[in-house]
Structure formats: structure tokens, C-alpha cells
Design a protein around this motif. Sequence first.
Motif, PDB file in Angstrom:
ATOM      1  N   LYS A  99      60.900   6.829 -35.734  1.00 20.41           N
ATOM      2  CA  LYS A  99      60.247   5.526 -35.827  1.00 20.41           C
ATOM      3  C   LYS A  99      58.897   5.664 -36.526  1.00 20.41           C
ATOM      4  CE  LYS A  99      62.286   3.623 -31.599  1.00 20.41           C
ATOM      5  NZ  LYS A  99      62.010   2.998 -30.285  1.00 20.41           N
ATOM      6  N   PRO A 100      58.442   4.596 -37.200  1.00 18.02           N
ATOM      7  CA  PRO A 100      57.088   4.614 -37.794  1.00 18.02           C
ATOM      8  C   PRO A 100      56.049   4.799 -36.681  1.00 18.02           C
ATOM      9  CG  PRO A 100      58.363   2.753 -38.607  1.00 18.02           C
ATOM     10  CD  PRO A 100      59.141   3.328 -37.465  1.00 18.02           C
ATOM     11  N   TYR A 101      54.940   5.414 -37.044  1.00 18.33           N
ATOM     12  CA  TYR A 101      53.902   5.683 -36.037  1.00 18.33           C
ATOM     13  C   TYR A 101      53.408   4.392 -35.399  1.00 18.33           C
ATOM     14  CZ  TYR A 101      49.973   8.146 -33.897  1.00 18.33           C
ATOM     15  OH  TYR A 101      49.101   8.689 -33.000  1.00 18.33           O
ATOM     16  N   THR A 102      53.335   3.324 -36.176  1.00 14.84           N
ATOM     17  CA  THR A 102      52.852   2.043 -35.653  1.00 14.84           C
ATOM     18  C   THR A 102      53.789   1.465 -34.593  1.00 14.84           C
ATOM     19  OG1 THR A 102      53.931   0.939 -37.531  1.00 14.84           O
ATOM     20  CG2 THR A 102      51.560   1.403 -37.722  1.00 14.84           C
ATOM     21  N   LYS A 103      55.036   1.955 -34.569  1.00 19.23           N
ATOM     22  CA  LYS A 103      56.004   1.473 -33.580  1.00 19.23           C
ATOM     23  C   LYS A 103      55.967   2.277 -32.283  1.00 19.23           C
ATOM     24  CE  LYS A 103      57.996  -1.693 -36.190  1.00 19.23           C
ATOM     25  NZ  LYS A 103      57.960  -3.138 -35.837  1.00 19.23           N
ATOM     26  N   ILE A 104      55.323   3.429 -32.318  1.00 20.35           N
ATOM     27  CA  ILE A 104      55.318   4.282 -31.119  1.00 20.35           C
ATOM     28  C   ILE A 104      53.920   4.495 -30.547  1.00 20.35           C
ATOM     29  CG2 ILE A 104      57.379   5.503 -31.891  1.00 20.35           C
ATOM     30  CD1 ILE A 104      55.557   7.899 -32.605  1.00 20.35           C
ATOM     31  N   PHE A 105      52.852   4.024 -31.267  1.00 24.90           N
ATOM     32  CA  PHE A 105      51.521   4.403 -30.784  1.00 24.90           C
ATOM     33  C   PHE A 105      51.093   3.681 -29.517  1.00 24.90           C
ATOM     34  CE2 PHE A 105      50.138   0.580 -32.319  1.00 24.90           C
ATOM     35  CZ  PHE A 105      49.529   0.502 -33.562  1.00 24.90           C
ATOM     36  N   LYS A 106      51.938   2.743 -29.031  1.00 26.98           N
ATOM     37  CA  LYS A 106      51.638   2.122 -27.740  1.00 26.98           C
ATOM     38  C   LYS A 106      52.419   2.793 -26.602  1.00 26.98           C
ATOM     39  CE  LYS A 106      50.198  -2.424 -29.403  1.00 26.98           C
ATOM     40  NZ  LYS A 106      50.416  -3.898 -29.333  1.00 26.98           N
ATOM     41  N   MET A 107      53.213   3.807 -26.947  1.00 29.49           N
ATOM     42  CA  MET A 107      53.953   4.552 -25.926  1.00 29.49           C
ATOM     43  C   MET A 107      53.020   5.524 -25.206  1.00 29.49           C
ATOM     44  SD  MET A 107      57.594   5.491 -27.793  1.00 29.49           S
ATOM     45  CE  MET A 107      58.126   6.391 -26.322  1.00 29.49           C
ATOM     46  N   ARG A 108      53.279   5.725 -23.919  1.00 29.02           N
ATOM     47  CA  ARG A 108      52.477   6.663 -23.128  1.00 29.02           C
ATOM     48  C   ARG A 108      53.127   8.046 -23.157  1.00 29.02           C
ATOM     49  NH1 ARG A 108      49.273   4.990 -18.811  1.00 29.02           N
ATOM     50  NH2 ARG A 108      50.407   6.323 -17.343  1.00 29.02           N
ATOM     51  N   SER A 183      46.314  13.688 -18.634  1.00 26.30           N
ATOM     52  CA  SER A 183      46.673  12.495 -17.875  1.00 26.30           C
ATOM     53  C   SER A 183      47.397  11.583 -18.860  1.00 26.30           C
ATOM     54  CB  SER A 183      45.431  11.795 -17.319  1.00 26.30           C
ATOM     55  OG  SER A 183      44.767  12.617 -16.389  1.00 26.30           O
ATOM     56  N   PRO A 184      48.488  10.924 -18.442  1.00 24.58           N
ATOM     57  CA  PRO A 184      49.253  10.078 -19.370  1.00 24.58           C
ATOM     58  C   PRO A 184      48.376   9.060 -20.092  1.00 24.58           C
ATOM     59  CG  PRO A 184      50.452  10.358 -17.328  1.00 24.58           C
ATOM     60  CD  PRO A 184      49.100  10.983 -17.105  1.00 24.58           C
ATOM     61  N   ILE A 185      48.611   8.926 -21.378  1.00 26.27           N
ATOM     62  CA  ILE A 185      47.791   8.061 -22.210  1.00 26.27           C
ATOM     63  C   ILE A 185      48.637   7.621 -23.413  1.00 26.27           C
ATOM     64  CG2 ILE A 185      46.889   9.992 -23.568  1.00 26.27           C
ATOM     65  CD1 ILE A 185      44.203   8.617 -23.720  1.00 26.27           C
ATOM     66  N   THR A 186      48.346   6.437 -23.956  1.00 32.16           N
ATOM     67  CA  THR A 186      49.090   6.011 -25.140  1.00 32.16           C
ATOM     68  C   THR A 186      48.580   6.778 -26.355  1.00 32.16           C
ATOM     69  OG1 THR A 186      47.585   4.215 -25.759  1.00 32.16           O
ATOM     70  CG2 THR A 186      49.344   3.686 -24.174  1.00 32.16           C
ATOM     71  N   LEU A 187      49.424   6.847 -27.376  1.00 33.68           N
ATOM     72  CA  LEU A 187      49.024   7.524 -28.602  1.00 33.68           C
ATOM     73  C   LEU A 187      47.823   6.825 -29.235  1.00 33.68           C
ATOM     74  CD1 LEU A 187      52.500   8.309 -30.216  1.00 33.68           C
ATOM     75  CD2 LEU A 187      51.156   9.701 -28.633  1.00 33.68           C
ATOM     76  N   MET A 188      47.785   5.503 -29.138  1.00 31.62           N
ATOM     77  CA  MET A 188      46.665   4.752 -29.685  1.00 31.62           C
ATOM     78  C   MET A 188      45.370   5.088 -28.959  1.00 31.62           C
ATOM     79  SD  MET A 188      46.011   0.622 -29.829  1.00 31.62           S
ATOM     80  CE  MET A 188      47.397   0.278 -30.893  1.00 31.62           C
ATOM     81  N   GLU A 189      45.436   5.147 -27.626  1.00 39.54           N
ATOM     82  CA  GLU A 189      44.245   5.479 -26.839  1.00 39.54           C
ATOM     83  C   GLU A 189      43.755   6.888 -27.165  1.00 39.54           C
ATOM     84  OE1 GLU A 189      44.746   3.060 -22.649  1.00 39.54           O
ATOM     85  OE2 GLU A 189      46.085   4.749 -23.050  1.00 39.54           O
TER      86      GLU A 189
END
Length: 229
Positions: A99-108, A183-189
Motif C-alpha cells: 500500500k502507499p505510505y499515505t494509506k498506512i501512516f495512520k496504522m499503529r 509503545s504502540p504509535i502510528t507511523l504518522m505520529e
Amino acid sequence: MSLIGTHYKRTLVLVEALSLDKSLFVNKISQLKRDDLKDVMLDTKGLEKRISSLDQKRLNEIFEIEQEKFFLRDSISFTKEIRKREVSQSKLRNIVLNKPYTKIFKMRFGLNPLVNTYESDWKWIIRESYSEVLEVKNILITKEEDHYFLFKRTGVYDKSLESNVLEYPLSEYSYFLLRLFESPITLMEATNRLLLELELESEREKKQIWNLTEFLIRELIFRMFIIPI
């Protein structure tokens, strides 16, 4: 002796390079148990006149690293359980990376519980699989610097090495990224926190770091050092 020679190879190579009695260290290592990991320093009493304090520090550091790796090993039976997890995680990893990075950067994501990160003052970890004799001469002439690496428990048990633990050198940047995922974090964070930590001013610098971070995060996902949570 074969077990010690396999798991404490770099320690014993350094012992020989320092012209110390290898048998004393072999006897010491053979008596250690898992609980001794809390007090892992080798007994270097009486060595003050034979080796420098810096060499004592080198010796204790590589011993501590190899001791840690030794006790991280899993039994052959448990590696089968790890292998099942790896198969499941690899399927999810492949879906994510397609997937494009923009589609996964909200995943933890979080640090894989099978991964342990470390710092050292000398570069003991050279590549993914340590198979050659340590170039100890380079260590003995190298000053203390920051080096980073990790150990990863795997689902493959190498009977010749009696271990399922692999080692990987890390760049400072990859090490810092991995620590963000403790600690779990989104890719964007994680990316934004890194940009904030670096205190970048120009948009050009931010874009360059963003692109580099995306590349490195994808590599961490590919190697399953971080996994979706």
C-alpha cells in the motif's frame, strides 16, 4: 568448551588478543547461570597491571553482549511457535507494504516483542549473521563511539550455532526510530515526533527527512522489527 567457543567467540578472541589465560575465562563463563545476567561483569580483579582500564571495559562489554544473546535463545520446541507467528505476520506485512505510505501512516505499530535493541561503545555487531573471526585489532585501536544493534529471536533454530537469535547492526537513525515504537504509535505520529526532535527549519529538510523516514520505516516493517498492533 565447544558451547562456550560458539557463544562467546568474540569474548575469547579478545582474551587471546590481550594475552590473557583463556582457561580462566572459560571456567568463569561455564559457571554462570541466567540469574548472573543481572551482574554480568567478568571478574577482572588482578588484571589491572596486565591490561588497561579501557581494555577491561572492552572485554566486559563484549562479554555482556554475548551473555545477553546466549540467554535470549529459545528451545527448539518454542521456535516452532515463533515460526507460526512469523508466517501470520509476514502475510500481514506483505499486505501493508503493497500500500502507499499515505494509506498506512495512520496504522499503529509497535516494537516486535521478539526484538531487543542495544547500544555499545565499540562496533561488535558487523552484519546480520556473524560467521567470521572478529577483527579484534580494529577494536583495540578504535576509540569509544556510539554503536547500535539489535537481537531478534526467530522461528529458525540453527543446530550448528545452537541458537535462534540473529543480530543486526543499526544506524543511529534506525535505532532512534525503533525506540519510538517501544509503545504502540502510528507511523504518522512517529514521523512527526522525529521531525520535531530534529528541529528542522526548512521545508526542504523536512521533506528529505520525511522521505528517508518512510524508506527506513518500510525496511523496519519488512524485517518485522515493528509489527501492526
